[in-house]
Scaffold this motif. Structure first.
Motif, PDB file in Angstrom:
ATOM      1  N   UNK A 231       0.816  -1.210   0.000  1.00 32.86           N
ATOM      2  CA  UNK A 231       0.000   0.000   0.000  1.00 32.86           C
ATOM      3  C   UNK A 231       0.848   1.257   0.000  1.00 32.86           C
ATOM      4  N   UNK A 232       1.911   1.248   0.786  1.00 33.02           N
ATOM      5  CA  UNK A 232       2.811   2.407   0.831  1.00 33.02           C
ATOM      6  C   UNK A 232       3.466   2.620  -0.528  1.00 33.02           C
ATOM      7  N   UNK A 233       3.967   1.539  -1.114  1.00 30.82           N
ATOM      8  CA  UNK A 233       4.630   1.660  -2.411  1.00 30.82           C
ATOM      9  C   UNK A 233       3.638   2.107  -3.480  1.00 30.82           C
ATOM     10  N   UNK A 234       2.441   1.564  -3.448  1.00 27.28           N
ATOM     11  CA  UNK A 234       1.395   1.968  -4.382  1.00 27.28           C
ATOM     12  C   UNK A 234       1.126   3.475  -4.254  1.00 27.28           C
ATOM     13  N   UNK A 235       0.965   3.948  -3.039  1.00 25.24           N
ATOM     14  CA  UNK A 235       0.689   5.374  -2.822  1.00 25.24           C
ATOM     15  C   UNK A 235       1.853   6.249  -3.257  1.00 25.24           C
ATOM     16  N   UNK A 236       3.056   5.791  -3.004  1.00 24.66           N
ATOM     17  CA  UNK A 236       4.227   6.562  -3.436  1.00 24.66           C
ATOM     18  C   UNK A 236       4.242   6.671  -4.957  1.00 24.66           C
ATOM     19  N   UNK A 237       3.981   5.558  -5.620  1.00 20.78           N
ATOM     20  CA  UNK A 237       4.016   5.547  -7.090  1.00 20.78           C
ATOM     21  C   UNK A 237       2.867   6.360  -7.676  1.00 20.78           C
ATOM     22  N   UNK A 238       1.639   6.083  -7.257  1.00 20.09           N
ATOM     23  CA  UNK A 238       0.487   6.688  -7.922  1.00 20.09           C
ATOM     24  C   UNK A 238       0.100   8.053  -7.362  1.00 20.09           C
ATOM     25  N   UNK A 239       0.308   8.284  -6.095  1.00 24.81           N
ATOM     26  CA  UNK A 239      -0.061   9.575  -5.515  1.00 24.81           C
ATOM     27  C   UNK A 239       1.120  10.524  -5.437  1.00 24.81           C
ATOM     28  N   UNK A 240       2.301   9.996  -5.609  1.00 26.23           N
ATOM     29  CA  UNK A 240       3.496  10.835  -5.573  1.00 26.23           C
ATOM     30  C   UNK A 240       4.059  11.034  -6.962  1.00 26.23           C
ATOM     31  N   UNK A 241       4.732  10.024  -7.462  1.00 20.68           N
ATOM     32  CA  UNK A 241       5.487  10.149  -8.703  1.00 20.68           C
ATOM     33  C   UNK A 241       4.619  10.364  -9.931  1.00 20.68           C
ATOM     34  N   UNK A 242       3.547   9.618 -10.087  1.00 21.50           N
ATOM     35  CA  UNK A 242       2.734   9.695 -11.312  1.00 21.50           C
ATOM     36  C   UNK A 242       1.913  10.975 -11.337  1.00 21.50           C
TER      37      UNK A 242
END
Length: 156
Positions: free
Chosen positions: A142-153
């Motif tokens: 969940x953390x990695x998903x949020x970092x990728x989709x809510x942060x980087x993307x």
């Protein structure tokens, strides 16, 4: 002459590339299997031999990139996946696969990414996990998903 495994990989790569190209200018829900196989240069029956539907192809695409990521950077422990060096690798991964990840996000399919990430992390720990270890893995996903989709993307 190609081996059966090389031929299969070529088919999968062609389908992945075709899907990503189509997703650049067309809504995922409007892409037909026929368009996909025509663009990939494979028979419709070949597609259905390996995938039930387009979502299965997206799942494969995600899983394949996660496996490739782990070939480059394969943490030995769950806690290692929380370290700064790992997060830097995740950021490089997002840059490398930005178009693919962005297409998944724009198509409203990012939930598949989380689903496949959960499965991928569970496979990385083949032994029987305690409920606490599973919770830790799901938290990491969940953390990695949020970092990728809510942060980087979303930043890009």
């Amino acid at each position: 002459m190609l081996t059966r495994e090389e031929e299969k990989q070529l088919i999968f790569d062609s389908l992945k590339d075709a899907l990503l190209i189509l997703m650049e200018y067309k809504d995922f829900s409007k892409i037909t299997i026929q368009e996909l196989v025509d663009k990939a240069g494979v028979a419709r029956s070949t597609f259905y031999r390996h995938f039930r539907n387009k979502l299965d192809l997206v799942r494969y695409l995600i899983t394949d990139t996660l496996i490739n990521f782990d070939k480059i950077y394969a943490p030995k422990t769950i806690s290692e996946r929380f370290e700064d060096s790992y997060m830097r690798e995740v950021r490089r991964y997002v840059r490398q696969y930005h178009n693919q990840i962005k297409s998944i996000y724009v198509s409203g399919l990012s939930y598949l990414y989380l689903e496949q990430l959960n499965l991928h992390l569970l496979k990385c720990k083949p032994q029987r996990l305690s409920i606490e270890e599973k919770i830790e893995l799901y938290g990491l996903a969940g953390a990695q998903y949020n970092i990728i989709f809510n942060g980087f993307i979303k930043e890009a």
